[in-house]
Design a protein around this motif. Structure first.
Motif, PDB file in Angstrom:
ATOM      1  N   ALA A  53     -66.621   4.002 -54.413  1.00  0.00           N
ATOM      2  CA  ALA A  53     -66.822   5.339 -54.977  1.00  0.00           C
ATOM      3  C   ALA A  53     -68.131   5.973 -54.514  1.00  0.00           C
ATOM      4  CB  ALA A  53     -66.793   5.272 -56.502  1.00  0.00           C
ATOM      5  N   LEU A  54     -69.004   5.174 -53.888  1.00  0.00           N
ATOM      6  CA  LEU A  54     -70.312   5.693 -53.475  1.00  0.00           C
ATOM      7  C   LEU A  54     -70.245   6.535 -52.210  1.00  0.00           C
ATOM      8  CD1 LEU A  54     -72.625   2.608 -54.163  1.00  0.00           C
ATOM      9  CD2 LEU A  54     -72.323   4.657 -55.551  1.00  0.00           C
TER      10      LEU A  54
ATOM     11  N   ALA B 207     -76.949   2.551 -58.934  1.00  0.00           N
ATOM     12  CA  ALA B 207     -75.538   2.203 -58.711  1.00  0.00           C
ATOM     13  C   ALA B 207     -75.412   0.819 -58.086  1.00  0.00           C
ATOM     14  CB  ALA B 207     -74.884   3.251 -57.814  1.00  0.00           C
TER      15      ALA B 207
ATOM     16  N   THR C  36     -75.868  -1.877 -60.688  1.00  0.00           N
ATOM     17  CA  THR C  36     -74.678  -2.068 -61.514  1.00  0.00           C
ATOM     18  C   THR C  36     -73.636  -2.897 -60.774  1.00  0.00           C
ATOM     19  OG1 THR C  36     -75.051   0.037 -62.656  1.00  0.00           O
ATOM     20  CG2 THR C  36     -72.834  -0.896 -62.780  1.00  0.00           C
ATOM     21  N   ILE C  37     -73.403  -2.569 -59.521  1.00  0.00           N
ATOM     22  CA  ILE C  37     -72.468  -3.338 -58.693  1.00  0.00           C
ATOM     23  C   ILE C  37     -72.932  -4.790 -58.604  1.00  0.00           C
ATOM     24  CG2 ILE C  37     -71.634  -3.647 -56.319  1.00  0.00           C
ATOM     25  CD1 ILE C  37     -71.807  -0.528 -56.091  1.00  0.00           C
TER      26      ILE C  37
ATOM     27  N   THR D 225     -64.631  -1.330 -56.753  1.00  0.00           N
ATOM     28  CA  THR D 225     -64.284   0.048 -57.119  1.00  0.00           C
ATOM     29  C   THR D 225     -65.525   0.922 -57.124  1.00  0.00           C
ATOM     30  OG1 THR D 225     -62.393  -0.695 -58.446  1.00  0.00           O
ATOM     31  CG2 THR D 225     -63.285   1.501 -58.920  1.00  0.00           C
ATOM     32  N   ARG D 226     -66.605   0.414 -57.723  1.00  0.00           N
ATOM     33  CA  ARG D 226     -67.853   1.191 -57.762  1.00  0.00           C
ATOM     34  C   ARG D 226     -68.432   1.362 -56.358  1.00  0.00           C
ATOM     35  NH1 ARG D 226     -68.834  -2.020 -62.685  1.00  0.00           N
ATOM     36  NH2 ARG D 226     -68.702  -0.611 -64.478  1.00  0.00           N
TER      37      ARG D 226
ATOM     38  N   ASP E 102     -72.265  -7.073 -61.772  1.00  0.00           N
ATOM     39  CA  ASP E 102     -70.888  -7.589 -61.825  1.00  0.00           C
ATOM     40  C   ASP E 102     -70.678  -8.690 -60.789  1.00  0.00           C
ATOM     41  OD1 ASP E 102     -70.116  -5.944 -63.894  1.00  0.00           O
ATOM     42  OD2 ASP E 102     -69.201  -4.433 -62.610  1.00  0.00           O
TER      43      ASP E 102
ATOM     44  N   ALA F  68     -64.187  -4.601 -60.227  1.00  0.00           N
ATOM     45  CA  ALA F  68     -65.092  -3.568 -60.726  1.00  0.00           C
ATOM     46  C   ALA F  68     -66.190  -3.272 -59.709  1.00  0.00           C
ATOM     47  CB  ALA F  68     -65.702  -4.012 -62.051  1.00  0.00           C
TER      48      ALA F  68
END
Length: 357
Positions: free
Chosen positions: A334-335, A227, A230-231, A330-331, A234, A327
């Motif tokens: 959400a963790l 995760a 991915t963060i 947001t990610r 971006d 983005a």
């Protein structure tokens, strides 16, 4: 929060200094003249905002890590890797300045001329700067070794991650050179290549792996590490886009580089692609006169920069930065990380994308 970031910077700076001093000590007796290439490396390493180090350390803290010594050593290794990349990039790009002073290869070139040595001074300077970068990479490996020694249970994972990062950056550098070697007429077809370079050459070590390694050294799960990668992708692309905007329209007294330097270098950026693809004939003519032309006058470069801006390229890239930043945020939220850690990472995201140099 500010005090914690300042403390992390101090610890990272101390680790960087100690590592470079260890390299210097190891060669000083046998090769005392090595200080001529180590000096510019130390100057490069002393600058910068330490954003990569701070992202790693904040991720480590956000994942409730306790391997502080290992995390700081990894943070120092990241910054040393960045220093080596800058030393090599300045040679590849033929840059004249760095951090408000002469680029390392120009500094060593000047030494050659001042001493009246034989051979070509410019070639000597380039070779010296490459070796300065190589010595800095050796320093980076020293710091990585200290990190894995302090977190032996994560030795294989951390070593593998650092190697993958280095592989991506090196391949991305070649892809960047390859894109720049294409005829200017091909620029309108290079969006995919430009994005690939941003992901591999910059995003990987600017945010993706710093965030992921911070989580890894904290003992986070594979899902959590994934995760963070991915963060980081971006965020890292947003970082590069901000760098490109500053390279086009940033103030030299703030950025430490001449305005429009990326235009003279012919750097393939999303800004250049958009302007070439969406600008009118007059805009393309102005860009063509300056793009990749080292001898272009300031007036010619200014006209090209104006053409890029008028095409809507800067506005387009600003929208892309905003999208990628949102983005990433947001990610991140959400963790479900601890409030303090998430807030610190959120603040660093702002520093990455809103910086002025």
């Amino acid at each position: 929060m500010t005090d914690q970031l300042a403390q992390w910077r101090h610890e990272t700076d101390a680790a960087i200094t100690a590592t470079l001093e260890a390299v210097s000590s190891s060669v000083a007796q046998a090769v005392p003249d090595a200080h001529e290439v180590l000096a510019p490396a130390m100057r490069y390493a002393a600058g910068g905002k330490r954003l990569r180090a701070l992202l790693l350390l904040a991720s480590h803290a956000a994942h409730e890590g306790t391997a502080t010594q290992a995390a700081v050593s990894l943070a120092a290794a990241l910054e040393l890797f960045q220093t080596a990349a800058l030393l090599h990039d300045d040679v590849l790009d033929g840059s004249d300045t760095r951090r408000g002073g002469p680029a390392a290869h120009r500094e060593i070139e000047t030494l050659h001329r001042a001493m009246g040595w034989q051979g070509d001074a410019e070639s000597f300077g380039a070779a010296g700067a490459i070796l300065a970068g190589d010595l800095t990479l050796m320093a980076c490996q020293r710091a990585v070794s200290r990190a894995v020694a302090a977190a032996p249970e994560r030795t294989v994972l951390l070593g593998t991650m650092f190697s993958e990062m280095a592989d991506l950056v090196t391949a991305g550098q070649y892809a960047d050179m390859r894109a720049a070697a294409q005829p200017l007429a091909a620029l309108g077809e290079q969006e995919v290549q430009i994005r690939a370079v941003m992901r591999a050459k910059t995003a990987s070590y600017s945010a993706e792996f710093p965030l992921a390694m911070g989580a890894a050294v904290a003992g986070a799960s594979d899902d959590a590490i994934s995760a963070m990668r991915t963060i980081g992708r971006d965020l890292g692309i947003a970082f590069q886009l901000r760098d490109d905007v500053l390279g086009l329209v940033g103030r030299p007294e703030v950025t430490g580089k001449p305005a429009g330097d990326d235009v003279r270098e012919g750097k393939r950026t999303l800004l250049a692609w958009y302007a070439w693809s969406h600008g009118d004939t007059t805009a393309r003519e102005s860009i063509a006169l300056a793009f990749g032309n080292r001898d272009a006058s300031d007036t010619t470069v200014a006209a090209a920069v104006d053409a890029v801006v008028r095409s809507g390229a800067v506005a387009h890239v600003e929208q892309e930065i905003a999208r990628l930043t949102q983005a990433a945020r947001t990610r991140l939220h959400a963790l479900g990380l601890g409030d303090a850690g998430a807030d610190m990472l959120d603040a660093l995201i702002t520093q990455v994308v809103d910086r002025q140099h």
